[in-house]
Design a protein around this motif. Sequence first.
Motif, PDB file in Angstrom:
ATOM      1  N   LEU A 113     -31.397 104.080  74.197  1.00 32.72           N
ATOM      2  CA  LEU A 113     -30.566 103.076  73.534  1.00 32.72           C
ATOM      3  C   LEU A 113     -31.376 101.828  73.216  1.00 32.72           C
ATOM      4  O   LEU A 113     -31.266 101.256  72.122  1.00 32.72           O
ATOM      5  N   LEU A 114     -32.215 101.405  74.149  1.00 31.98           N
ATOM      6  CA  LEU A 114     -33.038 100.223  73.914  1.00 31.98           C
ATOM      7  C   LEU A 114     -34.072 100.477  72.822  1.00 31.98           C
ATOM      8  O   LEU A 114     -34.369  99.584  72.021  1.00 31.98           O
ATOM      9  N   ILE A 115     -34.608 101.690  72.766  1.00 30.64           N
ATOM     10  CA  ILE A 115     -35.527 102.048  71.677  1.00 30.64           C
ATOM     11  C   ILE A 115     -34.814 101.959  70.338  1.00 30.64           C
ATOM     12  O   ILE A 115     -35.343 101.404  69.366  1.00 30.64           O
ATOM     13  N   ALA A 116     -33.595 102.504  70.275  1.00 31.21           N
ATOM     14  CA  ALA A 116     -32.825 102.467  69.031  1.00 31.21           C
ATOM     15  C   ALA A 116     -32.471 101.034  68.643  1.00 31.21           C
ATOM     16  O   ALA A 116     -32.537 100.657  67.464  1.00 31.21           O
ATOM     17  N   ILE A 117     -32.108 100.225  69.631  1.00 24.38           N
ATOM     18  CA  ILE A 117     -31.743  98.828  69.361  1.00 24.38           C
ATOM     19  C   ILE A 117     -32.937  98.057  68.829  1.00 24.38           C
ATOM     20  O   ILE A 117     -32.812  97.255  67.889  1.00 24.38           O
ATOM     21  N   LEU A 118     -34.107  98.305  69.398  1.00 21.82           N
ATOM     22  CA  LEU A 118     -35.306  97.642  68.881  1.00 21.82           C
ATOM     23  C   LEU A 118     -35.644  98.132  67.486  1.00 21.82           C
ATOM     24  O   LEU A 118     -36.016  97.336  66.607  1.00 21.82           O
ATOM     25  N   ALA A 119     -35.494  99.434  67.252  1.00 20.00           N
ATOM     26  CA  ALA A 119     -35.861 100.017  65.956  1.00 20.00           C
ATOM     27  C   ALA A 119     -35.020  99.452  64.821  1.00 20.00           C
ATOM     28  O   ALA A 119     -35.543  99.200  63.726  1.00 20.00           O
ATOM     29  N   VAL A 120     -33.712  99.239  65.045  1.00 24.59           N
ATOM     30  CA  VAL A 120     -32.852  98.755  63.962  1.00 24.59           C
ATOM     31  C   VAL A 120     -33.118  97.286  63.645  1.00 24.59           C
ATOM     32  O   VAL A 120     -32.627  96.778  62.628  1.00 24.59           O
ATOM     33  N   GLY A 121     -33.878  96.603  64.491  1.00 26.37           N
ATOM     34  CA  GLY A 121     -34.277  95.236  64.179  1.00 26.37           C
ATOM     35  C   GLY A 121     -35.710  95.153  63.695  1.00 26.37           C
ATOM     36  O   GLY A 121     -35.997  94.598  62.639  1.00 26.37           O
ATOM     37  N   LEU A 122     -36.618  95.769  64.444  1.00 25.37           N
ATOM     38  CA  LEU A 122     -38.044  95.659  64.127  1.00 25.37           C
ATOM     39  C   LEU A 122     -38.407  96.466  62.886  1.00 25.37           C
ATOM     40  O   LEU A 122     -39.279  96.049  62.114  1.00 25.37           O
ATOM     41  N   GLY A 123     -37.756  97.610  62.672  1.00 27.44           N
ATOM     42  CA  GLY A 123     -38.052  98.411  61.484  1.00 27.44           C
ATOM     43  C   GLY A 123     -37.767  97.661  60.185  1.00 27.44           C
ATOM     44  O   GLY A 123     -38.677  97.455  59.369  1.00 27.44           O
ATOM     45  N   PRO A 124     -36.521  97.217  59.961  1.00 23.25           N
ATOM     46  CA  PRO A 124     -36.229  96.432  58.750  1.00 23.25           C
ATOM     47  C   PRO A 124     -37.010  95.127  58.692  1.00 23.25           C
ATOM     48  O   PRO A 124     -37.411  94.691  57.605  1.00 23.25           O
ATOM     49  N   GLY A 125     -37.213  94.490  59.849  1.00 21.03           N
ATOM     50  CA  GLY A 125     -37.973  93.237  59.846  1.00 21.03           C
ATOM     51  C   GLY A 125     -39.409  93.444  59.412  1.00 21.03           C
ATOM     52  O   GLY A 125     -39.963  92.646  58.652  1.00 21.03           O
ATOM     53  N   THR A 126     -40.027  94.535  59.889  1.00 20.22           N
ATOM     54  CA  THR A 126     -41.391  94.859  59.477  1.00 20.22           C
ATOM     55  C   THR A 126     -41.442  95.145  57.992  1.00 20.22           C
ATOM     56  O   THR A 126     -42.376  94.727  57.291  1.00 20.22           O
ATOM     57  N   ARG A 127     -40.454  95.862  57.497  1.00 22.12           N
ATOM     58  CA  ARG A 127     -40.411  96.170  56.056  1.00 22.12           C
ATOM     59  C   ARG A 127     -40.317  94.882  55.238  1.00 22.12           C
ATOM     60  O   ARG A 127     -41.073  94.700  54.265  1.00 22.12           O
ATOM     61  N   ASP A 128     -39.400  93.987  55.603  1.00 24.54           N
ATOM     62  CA  ASP A 128     -39.236  92.741  54.855  1.00 24.54           C
ATOM     63  C   ASP A 128     -40.509  91.896  54.912  1.00 24.54           C
ATOM     64  O   ASP A 128     -40.920  91.302  53.904  1.00 24.54           O
ATOM     65  N   MET A 129     -41.122  91.842  56.088  1.00 23.84           N
ATOM     66  CA  MET A 129     -42.340  91.044  56.250  1.00 23.84           C
ATOM     67  C   MET A 129     -43.491  91.603  55.421  1.00 23.84           C
ATOM     68  O   MET A 129     -44.160  90.866  54.676  1.00 23.84           O
ATOM     69  N   LEU A 130     -43.743  92.907  55.539  1.00 23.02           N
ATOM     70  CA  LEU A 130     -44.865  93.504  54.813  1.00 23.02           C
ATOM     71  C   LEU A 130     -44.612  93.543  53.317  1.00 23.02           C
ATOM     72  O   LEU A 130     -45.547  93.393  52.509  1.00 23.02           O
ATOM     73  N   ARG A 131     -43.377  93.760  52.923  1.00 17.72           N
ATOM     74  CA  ARG A 131     -43.051  93.760  51.493  1.00 17.72           C
ATOM     75  C   ARG A 131     -43.420  92.418  50.870  1.00 17.72           C
ATOM     76  O   ARG A 131     -44.027  92.364  49.788  1.00 17.72           O
ATOM     77  N   ALA A 132     -43.080  91.350  51.549  1.00 20.88           N
ATOM     78  CA  ALA A 132     -43.422  90.026  51.030  1.00 20.88           C
ATOM     79  C   ALA A 132     -44.904  89.756  51.168  1.00 20.88           C
ATOM     80  O   ALA A 132     -45.527  89.156  50.269  1.00 20.88           O
ATOM     81  N   ALA A 133     -45.506  90.203  52.284  1.00 22.98           N
ATOM     82  CA  ALA A 133     -46.930  89.961  52.499  1.00 22.98           C
ATOM     83  C   ALA A 133     -47.797  90.637  51.439  1.00 22.98           C
ATOM     84  O   ALA A 133     -48.859  90.126  51.082  1.00 22.98           O
ATOM     85  N   PHE A 134     -47.323  91.772  50.925  1.00 21.96           N
ATOM     86  CA  PHE A 134     -48.063  92.469  49.865  1.00 21.96           C
ATOM     87  C   PHE A 134     -47.511  92.137  48.469  1.00 21.96           C
ATOM     88  O   PHE A 134     -47.909  92.771  47.487  1.00 21.96           O
ATOM     89  N   GLY A 135     -46.625  91.144  48.411  1.00 22.87           N
ATOM     90  CA  GLY A 135     -46.142  90.658  47.115  1.00 22.87           C
ATOM     91  C   GLY A 135     -45.384  91.675  46.315  1.00 22.87           C
ATOM     92  O   GLY A 135     -45.476  91.703  45.071  1.00 22.87           O
ATOM     93  N   ILE A 136     -44.616  92.532  46.980  1.00 26.56           N
ATOM     94  CA  ILE A 136     -43.911  93.620  46.287  1.00 26.56           C
ATOM     95  C   ILE A 136     -42.444  93.244  46.107  1.00 26.56           C
ATOM     96  O   ILE A 136     -41.777  92.878  47.069  1.00 26.56           O
TER      97      ILE A 136
END
Length: 377
Positions: free
Chosen positions: A354-377
């Motif tokens: 459950l804790l893995i899933a809870i972290l994934a639903v936050g860190l996964g989208p957050g990583t996507r948003d961060m890297l998407r902006a970091a690579f100017g996409i």
Amino acid sequence: MDTASEGIDNERTWAGAVAAAIIALVGGSLAFPKQVYDGFIWHYFWGPVVADAKNAPCAVREDGATRFISDAETCATLPEPVAEPGYTLVSEIGYAVTLIVALVGLVFLLRRLGIGQDRSLFYALFPFMLFGGALRVVEDADNALQQVGGGAIPFPWNTLIISPVIYFTVFAVTLLAVVVSVAAARRGIFDGYEYSLAGIGTLALAVTVGYLSYLTVTTEAVGFYPQILVVVLGGATVVTAIMWVAIERFKPGINAGTAGIGAVIIWGHAVDGVANVAVLDWALELGLKGEYGAKHPVNQGIVDITSSVLPSSITSVIGTAWPFLLVKIAAAVAVVWVFDQQIFEESPRYAILLLIAILAVGLGPGTRDMLRAAFGI
């Protein structure tokens, strides 16, 4: 009845329920295609994925066929079912239910493998959560390349790395890595499965980020803005440190059960919150070429509420996405508080998953948003 027999019965009940749900959806789609498939499965789940894969503002289902619309204004005038890229409340509920069912199945699998009862599994899977977010950015990059006549991932293969299908893709990769790592440990190749599992996840993350970095030097559609990484990762770390010091000083019982895992949970959701604030409110100020919009109904809802409550003279200065960060931190702290020591003692595997899933639903989208902006996409 002994414990082993109870476990087998529980597994059979779970498998029977999953099979019944699949049969109901498939049977309903065959018997009532317009109502079940077009009006439910396609409308809320598959339609948004294929519209995103085709880089279309929306898709419409007509006479058993899918038609893609290139004009956003036309989308608003079409009769249902119409699907737009992104999530809906119905789809998010559906995915949440699917996640819970999958977690129960994973508990059974980990029990069979004899792993997952300690905290090492949580840390070993941490790289896979970053990998999932980075892999989603590969599809964003491919969309950007298609707009300038490039693109290397054709339809329908690109649907494998589009939300939410990407969650199943990453789940499959992670599951395969777990099985391989356990097998390697049992053969004596490694002392424990955790190190090889973390290594596989780190390698997958490195290859994915390496590919995105390669695009920055070989294409003009992908750039690099390191300030985004500094702001998001630095901001999330500062927020987490402040919260953790406050918890330790004023309410140490909150993290009595999770210990270090609790700090990682808060940090993962802080990454999501800070990334949203940085991308939605401060994109131009951080040097990005364009503005970004919210992808999830919850994010957009918070932005809309903030805009309606506060006057524009204030939101023009402080932005409208910052309450999302507060919500994410409050939710993360609440989760950490709920997972006390008793939960770990009674159901350690389920608590860890459950804790893995809870972290994934936050860190996964957050990583996507961060890297998407970091690579100017």
